[in-house]
Design an enzyme around this catalytic site. Sequence first.
Site, mmCIF file in Angstrom:
data_model
loop_
_atom_site.group_PDB
_atom_site.id
_atom_site.type_symbol
_atom_site.label_atom_id
_atom_site.label_comp_id
_atom_site.label_asym_id
_atom_site.label_seq_id
_atom_site.Cartn_x
_atom_site.Cartn_y
_atom_site.Cartn_z
ATOM 1 C CG ASP A 76 0.503 4.935 -1.446
ATOM 2 O OD1 ASP A 76 -0.159 4.647 -2.601
ATOM 3 O OD2 ASP A 76 0.575 3.910 -0.527
ATOM 4 C CD GLU A 98 -3.010 -0.008 1.216
ATOM 5 O OE1 GLU A 98 -2.176 -0.930 0.915
ATOM 6 O OE2 GLU A 98 -3.445 0.668 0.354
#
Length: 474
Positions: free
Chosen positions: A22, A195
């Site tokens: 990420d 998320e």
Amino acid sequence: MLYQEKHRPQLHFTPKENWINDPNGLVYYEGEYHLFYQRNPHSNDHADMHWGHATSTDLYHWEEHGIALAPDELGTIFSGSAVVDKNNTSGLFESASGGLVAIFTHDGESQQQSIAYSEDKGRTWIKYEGNPVIPNTKIKDFRDPKVSWHEDSKKWVMALACGDHIQFYNSPNLIDWTYLSSFGKEYPSHIGVWECPDLLYLPVEGSSKKEWVLIVSINADGPNGGSAVYYFTGSFDGKVFHPNEKPEDALKWADAGKDFYAAVSWDNTEDTYWIGWMSNWQYAGVMPVSPWRSAMSLARKISLYEKDGNLLLKQTPVIADNRKEAASYQDVTIQPDTAESYAISDTAQIDLRISEASSSTKWGVKFVTDQEEVFQLAIDTQENTYTFYRTEGMIDFSEEFPEEIKGTLNGLDVQNLTAIVDRSSVELFLNNGLTVSTNLIYPQGTVTQLEVFAVNDVLQIDNVSWTQLKSIWN
């Protein structure tokens, strides 16, 4: 040569070696775009999470730096964000002009939110001695804080992923946080965990309006399986997000491809830009690359476009003036069941502009390698769909990788197509980025040819062009 391995992207950021996922802590500060990211500095798998760091002056060429945040007694360093505390609201800086503050998840016995600050443009960080600033509330998945300044309330606002919903908090100083509200439990798509949220205030093209957009990444329930990003439009009053979409409405996917995840935006920019992790948790740990593993997407400028009262996300890839070679052809006519072929490179931008007089509703393009592997995009405007065929090349490392990847055209005839080909990926932008599909490919050979074909009628093209792009590593 460094950065020249067979499947190493030449237009996308990758680390020199080892694992990343990420994007984190995206912030623009004093002439630099900062890209922090989830990083295992020791191996090619998801473990021992740190924050890696890279910077850019144009969102395209990147310089990799050392580790920014490392694990400590509270746990490893999971995803988060960064802001410019320009008025020193935190009181952490000696100067009244403040500096950078990172807000991140400590992943230890539980997940908690912590902060760190930097007084040297993000090169070194000091963790706040009072961490965590938001202790765990007995929620298993309690992470990925995305913070921005809310001008109307004169406070910092945090969007936080909490398993099957998003929680909002605010703070006057980035240290003392107050719970505000929750959103999302009544909405579908809870097969996977929510998320990497983001809360954006985006302009609506062709008007003076701006609208709020809530970004959610979900792992395990994407439109083509696995990881993906969707979004809600609506309003935000500083405390509560009020969506335009009803729970029974279809989800709006930011990118219906297989390989665009955890996308978040840069703080402190005039226009809004974001970037995503170019992978999918279905096979991220077994991709056939080394000594690095995973890449970022291209950065994209984002805005909103209104069609029949519906707000759609629009994405435009950021590419610096990086042309090496180009070719352009006007007024191309392609008969049904035939194709026109063009020699291209495997680091190229392809642009097609379809004529209003064109009558073909089924057409497409093929990216062909010197070993006759074919990666095909097929468009069907009657069915309002596209399909990207990723069934050739290196595919046996995961049963979830070879696939016919499908998406919607959002009720629009396709007027133009931009494709960015980069050795091991194809990013597709249809209708100026109102439909986007990002997909990894692993050809045995090298992409050398573009074919444009028609199926059911004459395809009339005003212009087809391709531009070879120089490596960002040169």
